[in-house]
Design an enzyme around this catalytic site. Structure first.
Site, PDB file in Angstrom:
ATOM      1  N   PHE A  63     -17.212  19.612  36.263  1.00  0.00           N
ATOM      2  CA  PHE A  63     -16.092  20.283  36.930  1.00  0.00           C
ATOM      3  C   PHE A  63     -16.236  21.790  36.700  1.00  0.00           C
ATOM      4  O   PHE A  63     -16.492  22.227  35.577  1.00  0.00           O
ATOM      5  CB  PHE A  63     -14.781  19.765  36.329  1.00  0.00           C
ATOM      6  CG  PHE A  63     -13.553  20.207  37.059  1.00  0.00           C
ATOM      7  CD1 PHE A  63     -13.165  19.594  38.237  1.00  0.00           C
ATOM      8  CD2 PHE A  63     -12.787  21.246  36.570  1.00  0.00           C
ATOM      9  CE1 PHE A  63     -12.028  20.005  38.912  1.00  0.00           C
ATOM     10  CE2 PHE A  63     -11.638  21.665  37.241  1.00  0.00           C
ATOM     11  CZ  PHE A  63     -11.268  21.036  38.416  1.00  0.00           C
ATOM     12  N   TYR A 121      -2.181  15.076  34.190  1.00  0.00           N
ATOM     13  CA  TYR A 121      -1.547  14.854  35.498  1.00  0.00           C
ATOM     14  C   TYR A 121      -2.343  13.946  36.422  1.00  0.00           C
ATOM     15  O   TYR A 121      -1.979  13.766  37.577  1.00  0.00           O
ATOM     16  CB  TYR A 121      -1.237  16.186  36.199  1.00  0.00           C
ATOM     17  CG  TYR A 121      -2.390  17.168  36.311  1.00  0.00           C
ATOM     18  CD1 TYR A 121      -3.363  17.028  37.298  1.00  0.00           C
ATOM     19  CD2 TYR A 121      -2.488  18.251  35.448  1.00  0.00           C
ATOM     20  CE1 TYR A 121      -4.400  17.929  37.403  1.00  0.00           C
ATOM     21  CE2 TYR A 121      -3.524  19.163  35.545  1.00  0.00           C
ATOM     22  CZ  TYR A 121      -4.480  18.994  36.519  1.00  0.00           C
ATOM     23  OH  TYR A 121      -5.513  19.884  36.602  1.00  0.00           O
ATOM     24  N   ARG A 151     -13.351  11.325  48.442  1.00  0.00           N
ATOM     25  CA  ARG A 151     -13.070  10.617  47.182  1.00  0.00           C
ATOM     26  C   ARG A 151     -11.888   9.703  47.367  1.00  0.00           C
ATOM     27  O   ARG A 151     -10.838  10.112  47.852  1.00  0.00           O
ATOM     28  CB  ARG A 151     -12.702  11.621  46.074  1.00  0.00           C
ATOM     29  CG  ARG A 151     -13.844  12.267  45.405  1.00  0.00           C
ATOM     30  CD  ARG A 151     -13.425  12.913  44.092  1.00  0.00           C
ATOM     31  NE  ARG A 151     -12.154  13.625  44.142  1.00  0.00           N
ATOM     32  CZ  ARG A 151     -11.655  14.329  43.132  1.00  0.00           C
ATOM     33  NH1 ARG A 151     -12.318  14.397  41.994  1.00  0.00           N
ATOM     34  NH2 ARG A 151     -10.505  14.951  43.241  1.00  0.00           N
TER      35      ARG A 151
HETATM   36  C1  LIG Z   1      -8.836  17.950  36.439  1.00  0.00           C
HETATM   37  C2  LIG Z   1      -9.853  18.514  35.540  1.00  0.00           C
HETATM   38  C3  LIG Z   1      -9.639  19.726  34.897  1.00  0.00           C
HETATM   39  C4  LIG Z   1      -8.363  20.485  35.172  1.00  0.00           C
HETATM   40  O1  LIG Z   1      -8.257  21.614  34.403  1.00  0.00           O
HETATM   41  P1  LIG Z   1      -6.870  22.399  34.372  1.00  0.00           P
HETATM   42  O2  LIG Z   1      -7.134  23.497  33.431  1.00  0.00           O
HETATM   43  O3  LIG Z   1      -5.824  21.426  33.873  1.00  0.00           O
HETATM   44  O4  LIG Z   1      -6.562  22.857  35.755  1.00  0.00           O
HETATM   45  C5  LIG Z   1     -10.624  20.198  34.044  1.00  0.00           C
HETATM   46  N1  LIG Z   1     -11.758  19.511  33.828  1.00  0.00           N
HETATM   47  C6  LIG Z   1     -11.999  18.331  34.437  1.00  0.00           C
HETATM   48  C7  LIG Z   1     -13.269  17.590  34.180  1.00  0.00           C
HETATM   49  C8  LIG Z   1     -11.062  17.812  35.317  1.00  0.00           C
HETATM   50  O5  LIG Z   1     -11.290  16.651  35.935  1.00  0.00           O
END
Ligand SMILES: *Cc1c(COP(=O)(O)O)cnc(C)c1O
Length: 416
Positions: free
Chosen positions: A133, A230, A377
Site C-alpha cells: 500500500f 475501519y 476489487r
Molecule cells: C487501509 C490501509 C492503510 C490506511 O492507512 P491510513 O493511515 O489509516 O489512511 C494503510 N496501510 C494498508 C496496508 C492499508 O490497507
C-alpha cells in the site's frame, strides 16, 4: 455470450446449499445495509451495525454533553486505547497487554518502524514489498532516508531468499499480511521466522486481514504489527488503527513521536518524557474518542463470532465468488489465488475497462472498488454477505459486459 441457464441454475443451487451450511455465521441482521445493495467494499469501509448509532449518540449526548470532563474517568475514556486494544487482541492471536488503539495506520506504522530501527542499530537495510500500500511505502522510504538506510524491495514470496543472502544487514522486514490489490495472503509465520533467523525484526501491516483472517502473532513470534480499524473491523470512517508491540519488546520500545499520553505519569506534567510501562508507551496524544468508541461498539460483532469462524465463512464465499466469475464471466481474469491458504478476503479481477466495470456495477447496486492498474476489487466481508448475493453480483457483471455498460464515458472522482 449468455451463460446457459443450467450453469446459472447449478450455481444458484450451490449458493443455496452453502448459505444453509453457513447459516450459523450469517450476521446480516446486525447490519444496517440498504435494501438491494450487495456491498463488496467492506475491505475499504466496513458497514455500519444497527446498534452503533445509539451507542455513539449516548457518548455524544450523555457522556460528552452532560458528564463533560468527568467522562475521562467515569466513562473510561482515558483507558479506552488499551481497553479496546485488548478487545482486538483475540483477533490477532495476542495475549492481553500488547495492543493499543489510536491514530491512523500510517502514523502507527511510522511509530513502530521508527522504534524497530532503534532496536536494531548498526544494520543498514529495510526490506519491503514494492507492491505494498503506497502509504506504507512512503513511511518506509521516509524513515530509511532519515536513518541513512537502504530499502531492499522484494515480493514477500522472495523475502526468505533475500534474507538468506543479505539478512546480516537487514534491520526490519515490513510487509502486509495480504496484498491490497490481488488479495494474496502471505506466509506470516514463515517470513517472520526467516527474519528472525537473519537477526531482523518482523513488522506486519494487518490492515487487509484483521477481522477477516485470524493472525497468530504471539505464536508466530511477530515483533510488531499495525492494522486498520475501519475495514473488516467496521469501526467507521477514519476509525483509529491499532499497534501491537510484543511483550518482550515493550521495555525497549521507543517510538519517534513521544507524546504525553505515553508518559509514565501523564498528569505529573513532567517537562521530560519518560515512557510508561507496558504497551501504554505506544500511545501518543489524545485519541479520537468518538471514533474510538464507535470502534469499541463495532467490535461487539466478534463477541459471539470468533474470527476463525469468520475465516471459514469468508473462504467459502470468496471461493464461490471466484468459481462463479470463472464460470459466468470468462473474459475477466481472477488474479486472486484460488488456493485457500494463499487467499485473503477479497477477490480481484482484471479487465481492460475495470474502472467502468466497477462504476456500472455500482449503478446496479453491486458496490466494489477500483484499484490501479486495471483491477476491480470485490471485498468479502463475510459476516454480512451470502453466497446468493455473490451470485447476483456476478450475474450483474455478466449483464454489464453483455450490454457494454463499462464503456460509458465517466469522470473519475477522487475516491475510486
Ligand atoms: C487501509 C490501509 C492503510 C490506511 O492507512 P491510513 O493511515 O489509516 O489512511 C494503510 N496501510 C494498508 C496496508 C492499508 O490497507
Amino acid at each position: 455470450m449468455a451463460p446457459t441457464d443450467d450453469v446459472v441454475a447449478t450455481l444458484a443451487e450451490r449458493a443455496g446449499l452453502l448459505d444453509e451450511t453457513h447459516a450459523a455465521t450469517d450476521r446480516r441482521d446486525r447490519f444496517a445495509l440498504p435494501d438491494g445493495v450487495v456491498y463488496l467494499d467492506g475491505n475499504s469501509l466496513g458497514a455500519l451495525q444497527r446498534h452503533v448509532p445509539a451507542v455513539l449518540a449516548d457518548v455524544v449526548r450523555r457522556q460528552w454533553g452532560a458528564d463533560l470532563i468527568a467522562s475521562w474517568n467515569d466513562h473510561g475514556w482515558w483507558d479506552a486505547p488499551t481497553r479496546v486494544g485488548d478487545r482486538i487482541a483475540p483477533l490477532l492471536g495476542a495475549a492481553p497487554g500488547q495492543v493499543v488503539v489510536g491514530d491512523s495506520t500510517t502514523v502507527a506504522l511510522h511509530q513502530t518502524l521508527g522504534a524497530a530501527l532503534r532496536l536494531r542499530p548498526g544494520r543498514r537495510a529495510v526490506v519491503t514489498d514494492p507492491a505494498s500500500f503506497p502509504s506504507d511505502l512512503y513511511v518506509v522510504a521516509g524513515l530509511a532516508a532519515e536513518h541513512g538506510l537502504e530499502v531492499l524491495h522484494a515480493s514477500p514470496r522472495d523475502v526468505p531468499d533475500l534474507l538468506a543472502r543479505r539478512g546480516d544487514d537487514v534491520a526490519v522486514v515490513v510487509l502486509s499480511h495480504a496484498d491490497f490489490r490481488t488479495g494474496e495472503l502471505w506466509d506470516l509465520p514463515g517470513i517472520t521466522a526467516a527474519a528472525h533467523a537473519a537477526g531482523a525484526l518482523a513488522l506486519w501491516d494487518l490492515s487487509h486481514t484483521v477481522g477477516a483472517v485470524p493472525a497468530r502473532l504471539d505464536a508466530s513470534g511477530v515483533d510488531l504489527a499495525v492494522g486498520c480499524g475501519y475495514k473488516y473491523l467496521c469501526g467507521g470512517p477514519g476509525a483509529p488503527a491499532f499497534t501491537y508491540v510484543a511483550q518482550r519488546h515493550q521495555a525497549a520500545y521507543r517510538p519517534p513521536v513521544q507524546g504525553w499520553n505515553g508518559h509514565a505519569e501523564p498528569f505529573a506534567m513532567d517537562p521530560e518524557h519518560r515512557f510508561a510501562a507496558g504497551v501504554r508507551r505506544a500511545r501518543i496524544g489524545t485519541p479520537p474518542i468518538l471514533s474510538l468508541l464507535a470502534l469499541d461498539a463495532a467490535l461487539d460483532l466478534f463477541d459471539d463470532l470468533p474470527v476463525e469462524e469468520v475465516r471459514g465463512r469468508s473462504l467459502s464465499l470468496s471461493g464461490f465468488l471466484a468459481d462463479a466469475v470463472e464460470a459466468l464471466v470468462p473474459e475477466v481474469e481472477v488474479v486472486t489465488p484460488r488456493e485457500d491458504a494463499r487467499r485473503g478476503s477479497h477477490v480481484s479481477v482484471a479487465h481492460p475497462e475495470a474502472y467502468g466495470l466497477v462504476q456500472a456495477l455500482i449503478a446496479r447496486g453491486v458496490v466494489g472498488d477500483y484499484r490501479e492498474p486495471g483491477l476491480a476489487r470485490l471485498g468479502v466481508a463475510a459476516p454480512y454477505l451470502t453466497h446468493a448475493q455473490l451470485l447476483r453480483a456476478v450475474l450483474e457483471m455478466r449483464a454489464v459486459l453483455d450490454r457494454g455498460e463499462q464503456t460509458a464515458p465517466r469522470e473519475r472522482p477522487t475516491v475510486t
